[in-house]
Design an enzyme around this catalytic site. Structure first.
Site, PDB file in Angstrom:
ATOM      1  CE  LYS A  13      25.261  10.704  14.311  1.00 39.31           C
ATOM      2  NZ  LYS A  13      23.925  10.276  13.439  1.00 39.31           N
ATOM      3  NE  ARG A  88      29.001   6.537  10.638  1.00 38.37           N
ATOM      4  CZ  ARG A  88      28.502   7.773  10.760  1.00 38.37           C
ATOM      5  NH1 ARG A  88      28.793   8.846  11.475  1.00 38.37           N
ATOM      6  NH2 ARG A  88      27.819   8.034  10.344  1.00 38.37           N
ATOM      7  NE  ARG A 123      19.670  15.303   6.771  1.00 33.00           N
ATOM      8  CZ  ARG A 123      20.729  14.429   7.074  1.00 33.00           C
ATOM      9  NH1 ARG A 123      21.032  14.311   9.113  1.00 33.00           N
ATOM     10  NH2 ARG A 123      21.290  13.060   6.643  1.00 33.00           N
ATOM     11  NE  ARG A 156      24.066  14.901   4.764  1.00 29.02           N
ATOM     12  CZ  ARG A 156      24.780  13.776   6.220  1.00 29.02           C
ATOM     13  NH1 ARG A 156      24.485  14.818   7.342  1.00 29.02           N
ATOM     14  NH2 ARG A 156      25.232  12.638   5.815  1.00 29.02           N
ATOM     15  NE  ARG A 167      23.896   8.211   5.363  1.00 27.75           N
ATOM     16  CZ  ARG A 167      22.624   9.518   5.371  1.00 27.75           C
ATOM     17  NH1 ARG A 167      21.739   9.729   4.775  1.00 27.75           N
ATOM     18  NH2 ARG A 167      23.096  10.017   7.037  1.00 27.75           N
TER      19      ARG A 167
HETATM   20  P1  AP5 Z   1      20.094  15.599  12.270  1.00 33.05           P
HETATM   21  O1  AP5 Z   1      20.054  16.042  13.304  1.00 33.05           O
HETATM   22  O2  AP5 Z   1      19.791  15.911  10.801  1.00 33.05           O
HETATM   23  O3  AP5 Z   1      20.726  13.561  12.424  1.00 33.05           O
HETATM   24  P2  AP5 Z   1      22.016  13.486  12.490  1.00 33.05           P
HETATM   25  O4  AP5 Z   1      21.816  12.212  14.049  1.00 33.05           O
HETATM   26  O5  AP5 Z   1      22.689  14.261  12.526  1.00 33.05           O
HETATM   27  O6  AP5 Z   1      22.302  12.279  11.680  1.00 33.05           O
HETATM   28  P3  AP5 Z   1      23.163  11.768  10.154  1.00 33.05           P
HETATM   29  O7  AP5 Z   1      22.199  11.473   8.547  1.00 33.05           O
HETATM   30  O8  AP5 Z   1      23.627  13.630   9.439  1.00 33.05           O
HETATM   31  O9  AP5 Z   1      24.282  11.183  10.363  1.00 33.05           O
HETATM   32  P4  AP5 Z   1      24.749  10.201   9.789  1.00 33.05           P
HETATM   33  O10 AP5 Z   1      25.755   9.454  11.018  1.00 33.05           O
HETATM   34  O11 AP5 Z   1      24.394   9.426   8.958  1.00 33.05           O
HETATM   35  O12 AP5 Z   1      26.090  11.274   8.889  1.00 33.05           O
HETATM   36  P5  AP5 Z   1      26.885  11.616   9.119  1.00 33.05           P
HETATM   37  O13 AP5 Z   1      27.096  13.073   8.968  1.00 33.05           O
HETATM   38  O14 AP5 Z   1      27.618  12.233  10.453  1.00 33.05           O
HETATM   39  O15 AP5 Z   1      18.429  15.645  11.796  1.00 33.05           O
HETATM   40  C1  AP5 Z   1      17.918  14.175  10.443  1.00 33.05           C
HETATM   41  C2  AP5 Z   1      17.009  15.420  10.119  1.00 33.05           C
HETATM   42  O16 AP5 Z   1      15.676  14.955  11.351  1.00 33.05           O
HETATM   43  C3  AP5 Z   1      17.123  16.365  10.099  1.00 33.05           C
HETATM   44  O17 AP5 Z   1      15.784  16.894   9.387  1.00 33.05           O
HETATM   45  C4  AP5 Z   1      16.454  16.814  11.788  1.00 33.05           C
HETATM   46  O18 AP5 Z   1      15.494  18.490  11.334  1.00 33.05           O
HETATM   47  C5  AP5 Z   1      15.490  16.104  11.718  1.00 33.05           C
HETATM   48  N1  AP5 Z   1      15.366  15.811  13.180  1.00 33.05           N
HETATM   49  C6  AP5 Z   1      16.240  16.078  14.355  1.00 33.05           C
HETATM   50  N2  AP5 Z   1      15.229  15.631  15.643  1.00 33.05           N
HETATM   51  C7  AP5 Z   1      13.973  15.379  15.088  1.00 33.05           C
HETATM   52  C8  AP5 Z   1      12.678  15.097  16.173  1.00 33.05           C
HETATM   53  N3  AP5 Z   1      13.530  15.360  16.756  1.00 33.05           N
HETATM   54  N4  AP5 Z   1      11.208  14.529  15.384  1.00 33.05           N
HETATM   55  C9  AP5 Z   1      11.154  15.089  14.119  1.00 33.05           C
HETATM   56  N5  AP5 Z   1      12.591  15.468  13.616  1.00 33.05           N
HETATM   57  C10 AP5 Z   1      14.068  15.467  14.133  1.00 33.05           C
HETATM   58  O19 AP5 Z   1      27.946  10.635   8.331  1.00 33.05           O
HETATM   59  C11 AP5 Z   1      27.477  10.803   6.832  1.00 33.05           C
HETATM   60  C12 AP5 Z   1      29.290  10.285   6.062  1.00 33.05           C
HETATM   61  O20 AP5 Z   1      30.849  10.801   6.300  1.00 33.05           O
HETATM   62  C13 AP5 Z   1      28.467   8.562   6.412  1.00 33.05           C
HETATM   63  O21 AP5 Z   1      28.154   7.986   5.855  1.00 33.05           O
HETATM   64  C14 AP5 Z   1      30.211   7.934   6.117  1.00 33.05           C
HETATM   65  O22 AP5 Z   1      30.758   7.578   4.832  1.00 33.05           O
HETATM   66  C15 AP5 Z   1      31.315   9.655   6.393  1.00 33.05           C
HETATM   67  N6  AP5 Z   1      31.675   9.676   8.060  1.00 33.05           N
HETATM   68  C16 AP5 Z   1      31.733  10.479   9.035  1.00 33.05           C
HETATM   69  N7  AP5 Z   1      31.990  10.349  10.616  1.00 33.05           N
HETATM   70  C17 AP5 Z   1      32.777   9.126   9.649  1.00 33.05           C
HETATM   71  C18 AP5 Z   1      33.364   7.669  10.540  1.00 33.05           C
HETATM   72  N8  AP5 Z   1      33.635   7.825  12.047  1.00 33.05           N
HETATM   73  N9  AP5 Z   1      33.740   6.920  10.053  1.00 33.05           N
HETATM   74  C19 AP5 Z   1      33.711   6.302   9.016  1.00 33.05           C
HETATM   75  N10 AP5 Z   1      32.939   7.073   7.754  1.00 33.05           N
HETATM   76  C20 AP5 Z   1      32.497   8.708   8.049  1.00 33.05           C
HETATM   77 ZN    ZN Z   2      24.297  14.676  11.259  1.00 33.25          ZN
END
Ligand code: AP5
Ligand code: ZN
Length: 218
Positions: A13, A88, A123, A156, A167
């Site tokens: 994402k 989410r 990552r 992270r 997660r």
């Molecule tokens: P990346 O692009 O970073 O993936 P992402 O989908 O953004 O993953 P996140 O881990 O950031 O998502 P998340 O939903 O768990 O975390 P968030 O920050 O929202 O890519 C991942 C890796 O893969 C990278 O190394 C990249 O280079 C690689 N990659 C990408 N594309 C690729 C490809 N095509 N091929 C190979 N490799 C590739 O949330 C974190 C925490 O915040 C949650 O756990 C929760 O506690 C809290 N939180 C956030 N939002 C909310 C909400 N709305 N409600 C409640 N709690 C929340």
């Molecule tokens: Zn992300």
């Protein structure tokens, strides 16, 4: 354009959000990035959410909904925005419906769990901008340094394997039902629902970007 990027942790994402936001000139609203910034600052919000984020659980709907409503009221959101990591849960999605926030697209990036564990282990992120890299699949130009600023990249706190498994479990239980929520809405009431698109998130980053842009432009 107003859109939601939906997908499991590590689906890509944040990676795809960079390209979409550049292309359509809209701000990226990543609730994860906003919460991590609050933790880093040590603000009241940061202190409240730190532990839950480290464990891989979800922050309460009330906190998140208030945070997002405040953010989308800002001037730079007038012409649209991209939600990354929000909504989410069903209550978060309902809150947007109730607030009359009209969305144009929901774009799901689909990736299997086994691939995700590999991705998150490698990552690296630039904490200042949220730019994302992977040691093997998407490496920075210079080892462990951000391409734009040259500053150090970090890992992270929630990318340890045991936390990643939690997660993913939380994703399947609380977030995956949104796939059906938005798909059924689009089928039943296409006039008010956002258009639903699904892209397979496995392949090169460029290839996926092309599919994503195609889906949004047709
Ligand atoms: P990346 O692009 O970073 O993936 P992402 O989908 O953004 O993953 P996140 O881990 O950031 O998502 P998340 O939903 O768990 O975390 P968030 O920050 O929202 O890519 C991942 C890796 O893969 C990278 O190394 C990249 O280079 C690689 N990659 C990408 N594309 C690729 C490809 N095509 N091929 C190979 N490799 C590739 O949330 C974190 C925490 O915040 C949650 O756990 C929760 O506690 C809290 N939180 C956030 N939002 C909310 C909400 N709305 N409600 C409640 N709690 C929340
Ligand atoms: Zn992300």
């Amino acid at each position: 354009m107003r859109l939601i990027l939906l997908g499991a942790p590590g689906a890509g994402k944040g990676t795809q959000a960079q390209f979409i936001c550049e292309r359509f000139k809209i701000p990226q609203i990543s609730t994860g990035d906003m919460l991590r910034a609050a933790v880093k600052e040590g603000s009241e919000l940061g202190l409240k959410v730190k532990e839950i984020m480290t464990s891989g659980g979800l922050v309460s709907d009330d906190i998140i909904i208030a945070l997002v409503k405040e953010r989308i009221a800002q001037k730079d959101c007038e012409n649209g925005f991209l939600f990354d990591g929000f909504p989410r849960t069903i209550p978060q999605a309902d809150a947007m419906k109730e607030a009359g926030v009209k969305l144009d697209h929901v774009l799901e990036i689909a990736v299997a769990d086994e691939e995700i564990v590999k991705r998150l282990a490698g990552r690296r992120v630039h904490p200042g901008s949220g730019r994302v890299y992977h040691v093997e699949y998407n490496p920075p130009k210079e080892d462990a340094k951000d391409d734009v600023t040259g500053e150090a990249l970090i890992q992270r706190d929630d990318d340890r394997e045991s936390t990643v498994r939690n997660r993913l479990a939380v994703y399947h239980e609380q977030t995956a039902p949104l796939v059906d929520y938005y798909q059924s809405w689009a089928e039943q009431d296409p006039a008010t629902a956002p258009a639903y698109h699904r892209v397979e998130g496995v392949g090169s980053v460029d290839d996926i970007t092309r599919q994503v842009i195609d889906a949004l432009e047709t």
